[in-house]
Design an enzyme around this catalytic site. Structure first.
Site, mmCIF file in Angstrom:
data_model
loop_
_atom_site.group_PDB
_atom_site.id
_atom_site.type_symbol
_atom_site.label_atom_id
_atom_site.label_comp_id
_atom_site.label_asym_id
_atom_site.label_seq_id
_atom_site.Cartn_x
_atom_site.Cartn_y
_atom_site.Cartn_z
ATOM 1 N N GLY A 301 0.814 -1.218 0.000
ATOM 2 C CA GLY A 301 0.000 0.000 0.000
ATOM 3 C C GLY A 301 0.845 1.263 0.000
ATOM 4 C CB SER A 302 0.085 4.659 1.256
ATOM 5 O OG SER A 302 -1.219 4.588 0.761
ATOM 6 C CB THR A 303 4.287 1.502 3.531
ATOM 7 O OG1 THR A 303 3.945 0.333 2.829
ATOM 8 C CG2 THR A 303 3.465 1.603 4.795
#
Lengths: 578, 80
Positions: A301-303
């Site tokens: 995801g956004s990590t």
């Protein structure tokens, strides 16, 4: 009277008597010497053999399995000698041991088993020579059994492994089976290092059982070795406690935390929930025994967004202070839509990370060739083994193909279409913290930092870290991960779990970060799998745990908090994102 | 000549006796070492369970009413 006395004074020598006596005595002596010579010189072997039969013994020493300790010498696994009780039914039968049942009753009592069962076991087959009655009994119980003096009941030395750290390090340290062979985790990976072999030696024992002479060594033994892990048990404990609480509050199925030392690549903590107690083996469940931080992969995801920015800065397709227009808050890429929650308008790179804008990061990604992005991901360890060298490690998945659609290139930038393990995620952040140097991950304590590989420039790493400072400040996506005193460069992530044919309703909530920004020490990644509560955003689920673990760990490592002057400078950096 | 042989023989007997005594003593000490090693391992376990972090934390916070200061409450003292 006087004649008689006179005769006595002058006894007459009778020569033949003298010869007989002297001859007899001489004969005796000769016989003795002959016999002695015969025994000593002509045929000494027989008696020597007889003597050896009575005095020579082979003694073997028991070697305990090596200790496993953490980096500060705290025990994670200790072997303690115990005894096994075994029976030789043939001896028991031959010596009629069942006459005195009181002894068997006492034996059964001390082993906590019904007397019928034990007697039956031994009586059933009189021809057998070996049956275990009970394994791993304590020395006190063993001594009691010895005193019972039942014919055909014997004791044997063995050892039992204790894990003082219990469930906090259960999956990492692993387990041995009842025969002292490592079957899980570190115990398995370093089994031959930890195991010693007993040496066997021939000795001569005196009548009272004392060793009086040591003869040759029959079998050269090998002493076991101890193992020092890179784990810091204090941090491990803290991380486990916080992760367990987070998992329970959010009713999540599982969770993992990895804490890495930024400058050496050493693992300071690696915990997973649900865990198990390695000291009681009655009901082990395999899903609790998996070291999820290494074996389980998920879409990050956004990590991964900071690394997209890093790749673009390295490729030179964006500049540090560029503005990117994300209005109207959504965009169409190859027939599919990428959208933000609201229209953010023109954004700096800082703000894209702070607000976690999908549109903004997609534009950054589309500005460079896809190979640049994939190359950066791969150079930071995605899709590759970390070097930790434990069984079951997953390398994650990153597709290596020529053709990518624009939509795929966009989704790659916010962490879909590739998978990673919690360990890999922590390692990527550690690379930012070390100024762009990628270190191999080590679970063993290192004497000196290994040779790292410079994968992105130091300036880029520093810039990206500064951009992320705003994430935990007011207006960012993870204010709950904020720590007063230690500025952190972290990023939230919330990814939908893929199921057959698309994405399901379950989420993975993540938070990963490095701290303190001005002098990075630790990189931590937290993954909470399938939170069932109302909140599922990475900042809400994993953020608070991150703050607790990071601030606690930095305090334990005696890292100095920010002073007032540095706070002002930092506020200036954070404000740029606004 | 015979005296020398005799003295030599007594000497051999004496030294072998001394060797045996020393060997027996060594064996005794080795056994003592093993016993101490076992005791050490058990004490180690006891120490570990007594100094276990969650136990110490529990006693510190519940019984002794201690708490960990926040990073902002920390005071850094520099040694000159």
């Amino acid at each position: 009277m006087s004649r008689q006395a006179k005769r006595k004074l002058n006894p007459e020598l009778i020569p033949w008597r003298l010869f007989v006596v002297v001859g007899f005595v001489l004969l005796l002596f000769t016989a003795l010497i002959a016999r002695a010579a015969y025994i000593q010189i002509i045929e000494p072997d027989k008696l020597r053999h007889e003597s050896d039969m009575r005095t020579l013994r082979t003694s073997s020493n028991q070697v305990q399995r090596g200790l496993i300790t953490d980096r500060n010498g705290e025990m994670l696994a200790v072997s303690v000698p115990v005894r096994a009780v075994w029976a030789d039914p043939k001896i028991s039968h031959d010596k009629d041991a069942f006459k005195d049942m009181r002894r068997w009753k006492a034996l059964a009592d001390v082993l906590h088993e019904p007397v019928d069962k034990i007697v039956n076991k031994v009586q059933r087959d009189p021809k057998r020579r070996f049956i275990y009655l009970k394994r791993q009994v304590t020395p006190a119980v063993a001594e009691y059994i010895k005193q019972l003096k039942i014919s055909g009941i014997y004791l044997k030395s063995e050892s039992r492994r204790y894990y003082p750290a219990g469930e906090t390090a259960a999956q990492l340290v692993g387990l041995t089976n009842i025969d002292d062979v490592g079957i899980e985790g570190i115990e398995n990976a370093y089994d031959s290092w930890l195991t010693g072999t007993p040496s066997k030696q021939k000795v001569r024992k005196s009548r009272d059982g004392k060793v009086v002479q040591r003869l040759d060594i029959v079998e050269e033994g090998e002493s076991s070795n101890d193992l020092v892990l890179s784990i810091d048990q204090r941090i491990q404990q803290l991380a486990y406690r916080e992760l367990k609480r987070t998992t329970e509050i959010n009713q999540a199925t599982s969770g993992s935390v990895v804490v890495l030392d930024v400058h050496t690549g050493e693992v300071l903590a690696m915990v997973n929930t649900p865990s198990y107690n390695p000291n009681s083996r009655e009901n082990l469940q395999s899903y609790r025994m998996r070291n999820r931080a290494l074996t389980d992969t998920f879409e990050p995801g956004s990590t991964v967004k900071p690394f997209v920015v890093a790749a673009a800065l390295e490729a030179g397709t964006v500049e540090r202070n560029d503005l990117i227009n994300t209005s109207p808050g959504w965009m169409r890429v190859g027939g599919r839509q990428v959208r933000d929650t609201i229209n953010y308008g023109n954004m700096t790179l800082d703000k894209i990370l702070v607000k976690s804008s999908n549109v903004g990061i997609s534009k950054v990604s589309l500005s460079m060739p896809v190979q640049e992005l994939l190359g950066t991901y791969q150079s930071m360890g995605l899709g590759n083994y970390s070097g930790i060298n434990l069984a079951g490690e997953s390398a994650g998945l990153i597709h290596d193909r020529r053709r990518w659609s624009d939509f795929e290139r966009a989704t790659l930038s916010y962490g879909y279409g590739l998978t990673a393990t919690p360990l890999q995620l922590a390692r990527m952040y550690a690379t930012l913290g070390s100024g762009g140097v990628l270190y191999p991950v080590s679970i063993l304590k290192l004497k000196q930092a290994p040779r790292g590989e410079q994968v992105i420039s130091e300036q880029t790493a520093k810039d990206v870290m500064e951009m992320m400072v705003g994430v935990t400040e007011r207006g960012g996506t993870a204010t709950k991960a904020h720590i007063d005193g230690y500025p952190i460069a972290g990023k939230t992530g919330t990814s939908r779990k893929s199921i057959a044919g698309g994405y399901g309703d379950d989420y993975v909530s993540l938070f990963a970060g490095v701290a303190p920004v001005h002098n990075p020490r630790l990189a931590i990644s937290i993954v909470v799998n399938e939170p069932k509560g109302d909140r599922y955003h990475g900042g809400d689920v994993a953020g608070p745990a991150f703050a607790k673990i990071m601030s606690g760990a930095l305090q334990m490592l005696n890292v100095e908090p920010l002073n007032e002057k540095e706070k002002v400078e930092l506020a200036a950096i954070a404000r740029r994102a606004e | 000549m015979s005296m020398v042989v005799l003295i030599n023989a007594v000497g051999v007997v004496y030294t072998s006796h001394a060797t045996r005594k020393l060997t027996s003593q060594m064996d005794h000490l080795l056994q003592e070492r093993d016993r101490l090693d076992i005791e050490w391992r058990n004490l180690l376990l006891e120490e570990q369970s007594k100094s276990e972090h969650s136990r110490v934390t529990r006693i510190a916070t519940k019984d002794l009413k201690m708490m960990r200061p926040l990073p902002k409450e920390e005071v850094v003292i520099r040694l000159p």
